[in-house]
Design a protein around this motif. Sequence first.
Motif, PDB file in Angstrom:
ATOM      1  N   THR A 187       8.562  -2.578   4.982  1.00 38.24           N
ATOM      2  CA  THR A 187       7.872  -3.188   3.832  1.00 38.24           C
ATOM      3  C   THR A 187       8.521  -4.477   3.336  1.00 38.24           C
ATOM      4  O   THR A 187       8.033  -5.092   2.400  1.00 38.24           O
ATOM      5  CB  THR A 187       7.790  -2.192   2.656  1.00 38.24           C
ATOM      6  OG1 THR A 187       9.122  -1.850   2.256  1.00 38.24           O
ATOM      7  CG2 THR A 187       7.018  -0.950   3.040  1.00 38.24           C
ATOM      8  N   LEU A 190       6.170  -7.304   3.214  1.00 34.09           N
ATOM      9  CA  LEU A 190       4.820  -7.001   2.741  1.00 34.09           C
ATOM     10  C   LEU A 190       4.706  -7.134   1.229  1.00 34.09           C
ATOM     11  O   LEU A 190       4.268  -6.226   0.532  1.00 34.09           O
ATOM     12  CB  LEU A 190       4.411  -5.602   3.212  1.00 34.09           C
ATOM     13  CG  LEU A 190       4.531  -5.403   4.729  1.00 34.09           C
ATOM     14  CD1 LEU A 190       4.163  -3.987   5.117  1.00 34.09           C
ATOM     15  CD2 LEU A 190       3.682  -6.411   5.493  1.00 34.09           C
ATOM     16  N   THR A 192       2.996  -9.605  -0.355  1.00 35.60           N
ATOM     17  CA  THR A 192       1.731 -10.185  -0.823  1.00 35.60           C
ATOM     18  C   THR A 192       0.564  -9.454  -0.147  1.00 35.60           C
ATOM     19  O   THR A 192       0.729  -8.860   0.921  1.00 35.60           O
ATOM     20  CB  THR A 192       1.607 -11.686  -0.449  1.00 35.60           C
ATOM     21  OG1 THR A 192       1.594 -11.796   0.986  1.00 35.60           O
ATOM     22  CG2 THR A 192       2.758 -12.507  -1.009  1.00 35.60           C
ATOM     23  N   LYS A 193      -0.581  -9.522  -0.772  1.00 36.66           N
ATOM     24  CA  LYS A 193      -1.795  -8.910  -0.199  1.00 36.66           C
ATOM     25  C   LYS A 193      -2.112  -9.556   1.151  1.00 36.66           C
ATOM     26  O   LYS A 193      -2.561  -8.894   2.081  1.00 36.66           O
ATOM     27  CB  LYS A 193      -2.981  -9.138  -1.147  1.00 36.66           C
ATOM     28  CG  LYS A 193      -3.045  -8.129  -2.274  1.00 36.66           C
ATOM     29  CD  LYS A 193      -4.493  -8.041  -2.797  1.00 36.66           C
ATOM     30  CE  LYS A 193      -4.813  -6.747  -3.507  1.00 36.66           C
ATOM     31  NZ  LYS A 193      -3.827  -6.244  -4.422  1.00 36.66           N
ATOM     32  N   GLU A 194      -1.867 -10.850   1.230  1.00 36.05           N
ATOM     33  CA  GLU A 194      -2.124 -11.583   2.462  1.00 36.05           C
ATOM     34  C   GLU A 194      -1.286 -11.034   3.624  1.00 36.05           C
ATOM     35  O   GLU A 194      -1.788 -10.802   4.724  1.00 36.05           O
ATOM     36  CB  GLU A 194      -1.806 -13.070   2.231  1.00 36.05           C
ATOM     37  CG  GLU A 194      -2.348 -13.967   3.312  1.00 36.05           C
ATOM     38  CD  GLU A 194      -1.762 -15.379   3.247  1.00 36.05           C
ATOM     39  OE1 GLU A 194      -0.930 -15.656   2.357  1.00 36.05           O
ATOM     40  OE2 GLU A 194      -2.152 -16.195   4.096  1.00 36.05           O
ATOM     41  N   VAL A 196      -0.082  -8.090   3.942  1.00 35.22           N
ATOM     42  CA  VAL A 196      -0.600  -6.767   4.295  1.00 35.22           C
ATOM     43  C   VAL A 196      -1.826  -6.904   5.198  1.00 35.22           C
ATOM     44  O   VAL A 196      -1.935  -6.233   6.237  1.00 35.22           O
ATOM     45  CB  VAL A 196      -0.961  -5.956   3.022  1.00 35.22           C
ATOM     46  CG1 VAL A 196      -1.680  -4.662   3.382  1.00 35.22           C
ATOM     47  CG2 VAL A 196       0.294  -5.669   2.208  1.00 35.22           C
ATOM     48  N   GLU A 197      -2.729  -7.810   4.840  1.00 38.68           N
ATOM     49  CA  GLU A 197      -3.949  -7.980   5.642  1.00 38.68           C
ATOM     50  C   GLU A 197      -3.641  -8.520   7.029  1.00 38.68           C
ATOM     51  O   GLU A 197      -4.303  -8.160   8.002  1.00 38.68           O
ATOM     52  CB  GLU A 197      -4.949  -8.907   4.924  1.00 38.68           C
ATOM     53  CG  GLU A 197      -5.513  -8.320   3.634  1.00 38.68           C
ATOM     54  CD  GLU A 197      -5.982  -6.867   3.749  1.00 38.68           C
ATOM     55  OE1 GLU A 197      -6.660  -6.541   4.736  1.00 38.68           O
ATOM     56  OE2 GLU A 197      -5.640  -6.057   2.872  1.00 38.68           O
ATOM     57  N   VAL A 232       2.760   0.295  -0.769  1.00 38.17           N
ATOM     58  CA  VAL A 232       2.050  -0.567   0.188  1.00 38.17           C
ATOM     59  C   VAL A 232       2.038   0.087   1.579  1.00 38.17           C
ATOM     60  O   VAL A 232       1.025   0.080   2.283  1.00 38.17           O
ATOM     61  CB  VAL A 232       2.733  -1.960   0.270  1.00 38.17           C
ATOM     62  CG1 VAL A 232       2.098  -2.823   1.336  1.00 38.17           C
ATOM     63  CG2 VAL A 232       2.689  -2.648  -1.076  1.00 38.17           C
ATOM     64  N   GLU A 235      -0.515   2.755   1.681  1.00 44.83           N
ATOM     65  CA  GLU A 235      -1.863   2.182   1.730  1.00 44.83           C
ATOM     66  C   GLU A 235      -2.209   1.775   3.172  1.00 44.83           C
ATOM     67  O   GLU A 235      -3.303   2.065   3.667  1.00 44.83           O
ATOM     68  CB  GLU A 235      -1.897   0.947   0.806  1.00 44.83           C
ATOM     69  CG  GLU A 235      -3.255   0.269   0.739  1.00 44.83           C
ATOM     70  CD  GLU A 235      -3.141  -1.192   0.258  1.00 44.83           C
ATOM     71  OE1 GLU A 235      -2.327  -1.474  -0.631  1.00 44.83           O
ATOM     72  OE2 GLU A 235      -3.870  -2.029   0.822  1.00 44.83           O
ATOM     73  N   ILE A 236      -1.259   1.151   3.851  1.00 46.63           N
ATOM     74  CA  ILE A 236      -1.490   0.738   5.247  1.00 46.63           C
ATOM     75  C   ILE A 236      -1.728   1.965   6.131  1.00 46.63           C
ATOM     76  O   ILE A 236      -2.632   1.993   6.957  1.00 46.63           O
ATOM     77  CB  ILE A 236      -0.297  -0.097   5.767  1.00 46.63           C
ATOM     78  CG1 ILE A 236      -0.259  -1.444   5.032  1.00 46.63           C
ATOM     79  CG2 ILE A 236      -0.365  -0.301   7.277  1.00 46.63           C
ATOM     80  CD1 ILE A 236       0.970  -2.281   5.327  1.00 46.63           C
ATOM     81  N   ARG A 239      -5.202   3.487   5.415  1.00 48.67           N
ATOM     82  CA  ARG A 239      -6.287   2.651   5.958  1.00 48.67           C
ATOM     83  C   ARG A 239      -6.334   2.691   7.481  1.00 48.67           C
ATOM     84  O   ARG A 239      -7.361   2.419   8.087  1.00 48.67           O
ATOM     85  CB  ARG A 239      -6.132   1.201   5.480  1.00 48.67           C
ATOM     86  CG  ARG A 239      -6.519   1.035   4.015  1.00 48.67           C
ATOM     87  CD  ARG A 239      -6.189  -0.359   3.517  1.00 48.67           C
ATOM     88  NE  ARG A 239      -6.945  -1.393   4.217  1.00 48.67           N
ATOM     89  CZ  ARG A 239      -6.689  -2.706   4.089  1.00 48.67           C
ATOM     90  NH1 ARG A 239      -5.696  -3.118   3.299  1.00 48.67           N
ATOM     91  NH2 ARG A 239      -7.412  -3.582   4.740  1.00 48.67           N
TER      92      ARG A 239
END
Length: 256
Positions: A187, A190, A192-194, A196-197, A232, A235-236, A239
């Motif tokens: 992590t 990781l 920022t949201k960017e 992560v994406e 985070v 969440e990954i 998903r």
Amino acid sequence: MLFDSHMHTCFSTDSKMKMDEAVARGRELDIGITITEHMDIAYPEPMSFIFDVEKYFADYNTFRSDKVLLGIEIGMRSDCLEENCKLVEKYPFDYVIGSVHVIDNIDIYAAEFYHERDKKDVYEQYFKTMKQCVTCYDSIHSLGHIDYIARYARFKDPEVYYHEFKDYIDEVLLIVAQKGKALEINTRRLVTKEAVEIIMPIYKRFYEVGGRLVTIGSDAHHVKDIGRGLDVGFEIAERSKLDVVYFKDGKPQYQK
Ligand SMILES: [Zn+2]
Ligand SMILES: [Zn+2]
């Protein structure tokens, strides 16, 4: 019990973290912690990134519990396979992370590694080396920080885009999946949201090729970073339909 499965205390060359402070922070956050000291056998700078494993177990044994586990992060290189395997077999580590930190005897951290090279050349070599290592290293439980190179690469955009290196990344993921090993969600980057994406497609692909297990680790070198990004990581995992585990006595323990 949530676990942060990757952190370094003062047995690691690049950390001054004290074990009692790490343990206290884990208790404060109400999470389990796994210590994973650096062991990069044959590191280019002599006596760096290696540690006294006897002393590690002797000093930290009193801290060991269901919530405080003792592991190691080995720097995988094909020319040190036997030494690493012997070490891992000799001591009762809860957890072994296999990472790629050094390629052709140059630390990925060093500017020299990028000298007069383009991103394609460097990243393809990085994933090819990773593939060789995960192929020959059977004694690891998890492949550490697949995006490690993006921390230090001297390129305008150092991010690892799955589609850019698809064929190379697929080969790594397939071997990790076939061997039933875990893929780490490190992590540290990781934040920022960017970010992560950008990394998501790698974990989704891992599931597609048969991978099921992930570990989550902050890679903390300071007390304040312990537990950072666990949410985070979950969440990954969710998903990508992957199961979050930590390792105790070398066996995966499922987390919720
Ligand atoms: Zn590492
Ligand atoms: Zn680490």
